[in-house]
Design a protein around this motif. Structure first.
Motif, short mmCIF file in Angstrom:
data_model
loop_
_atom_site.label_atom_id
_atom_site.label_comp_id
_atom_site.label_asym_id
_atom_site.label_seq_id
_atom_site.Cartn_x
_atom_site.Cartn_y
_atom_site.Cartn_z
N VAL A 169 96.99 -33.70 87.02
CA VAL A 169 96.99 -32.52 86.16
C VAL A 169 98.36 -32.42 85.50
O VAL A 169 99.38 -32.24 86.19
N VAL A 170 98.38 -32.55 84.17
CA VAL A 170 99.66 -32.62 83.46
C VAL A 170 100.03 -31.32 82.77
O VAL A 170 101.18 -31.12 82.36
N TRP A 171 99.06 -30.40 82.61
CA TRP A 171 99.33 -29.14 81.90
C TRP A 171 98.30 -28.12 82.32
O TRP A 171 97.12 -28.46 82.52
N ALA A 172 98.74 -26.87 82.48
CA ALA A 172 97.81 -25.80 82.86
C ALA A 172 98.27 -24.50 82.23
O ALA A 172 99.47 -24.24 82.10
N ALA A 173 97.30 -23.67 81.85
CA ALA A 173 97.64 -22.41 81.18
C ALA A 173 96.70 -21.30 81.60
O ALA A 173 95.51 -21.52 81.85
#
Length: 304
Positions: free
Chosen positions: A24-28
């Motif tokens: 997982v490289v990005w989360a918002a």
């Protein structure tokens, strides 16, 4: 595979993806407490707290799969889904963030989670057409978390999308059901007498009905359709965003603890949650069950 997560709640989609071997490289998320919790448990990802309607997709790293859990409250039967309710109309519109992200990045794979009523949304045909116009083929499937090894009955819709000529054909293998007794700890928690001043008559009636069916130990729900209680020998009912389930043991009772709710959701025992119970339960009730996400992503990897 590298994944991004337009996540909900405690971050179960990311947790399941990690179990399945994704990075997982990005989360918002729009809720800072949720972002902070996700960052504690997924420190390797970039984190953004923002309204995804205003997302800067050019700042999101490249990825192979997009995971998304648009707001479900405007679709859920539990919250009402009538058009014209400003709060529900606004929550439904978060689904368009999936379209705008896919338009910019065009990942090969995307998976969207929501309540089954999402497909009855007035604008669902337009939403689906938008994804199809970008070359995505959709495979909707409804999964009960209990069928994937979580000790909880929780039906959710998962829409698997692949940018290809044909949709993916998934064969999700069902696992053995795990009972609620696997996580209920009768030696812990804040127990109180069932018969005490101020106890609601409706609560006493539910407990009496449950005792007639299940004996001295069972689960009693404070709201919903389980008026006769639920056996500890089967998965618990759906974990929601506020306290719903009480454990009954003879002449005493208590609400489900955060640790028990975390186990019912299928999160690892070391998964960090806020100390405030109301906040933690809200996050868990909004989350994707990690074990379902794991199995779906593993099945996707098998067939692509």
């Amino acid at each position: 595979m590298n994944a991004i997560d337009l996540f909900a709640g405690a971050g179960g989609f990311s947790t399941g993806a990690t179990m399945a071997g994704c990075k997982v490289v990005w989360a918002a998320n729009h809720w800072q407490d949720a972002v902070n919790t996700h960052a504690l448990n997924h420190p390797g990802a970039q984190h953004v707290c923002q309204d995804l309607h205003q997302a800067r997709w050019e700042q999101v790293p490249a990825h192979d799969i997009m995971l998304a859990s648009p707001c479900c409250q405007g679709h859920s039967r539990a919250r009402g889904k009538e058009d014209g309710n400003p709060q529900h109309d606004a929550s439904r519109s978060t689904a368009w963030s999936v379209v705008s992200s896919a338009e910019f990045h065009r990942p090969y794979l995307s998976v969207v989670e929501n309540v089954p009523e999402f497909m009855r949304w007035t604008l669902f045909p337009a939403w689906r057409q938008a994804m199809e116009s970008m070359g995505y083929c959709l495979t909707p499937t409804i999964v009960d978390a209990a069928d994937q090894g979580a000790p909880q009955h929780r039906e959710r819709l998962f829409i698997v999308m692949v940018r290809a000529k044909h949709p993916l054909v998934l064969n999700l293998q069902k696992r053995e059901h795990v009972p609620a007794s696997s996580f209920v700890d009768f030696n812990a928690g804040n127990w109180q007498p069932i018969e005490k001043p101020g106890r609601a008559t409706a609560t006493l009636s539910r407990i009496a009905a449950g005792r007639r069916v299940h004996g001295d130990r069972f689960i009693s729900s404070y709201y919903g359709n389980e008026k006769g209680g639920r056996s500890l020998h089967r998965p618990i009912g759906t974990i929601t965003t506020r306290d719903r389930h009480a454990i009954v043991d003879g002449d005493r009772m208590r609400m489900l603890s955060v640790q028990e709710a975390r186990a019912a959701m299928g999160f690892p025992t070391d998964y960090k949650l806020p100390e405030n119970k109301r906040t933690a339960m809200h996050m868990l009730g909004n989350a994707v069950v990690p074990l379902v996400a794991r199995d779906i992503i593993q099945e996707i990897a098998r067939v692509v």
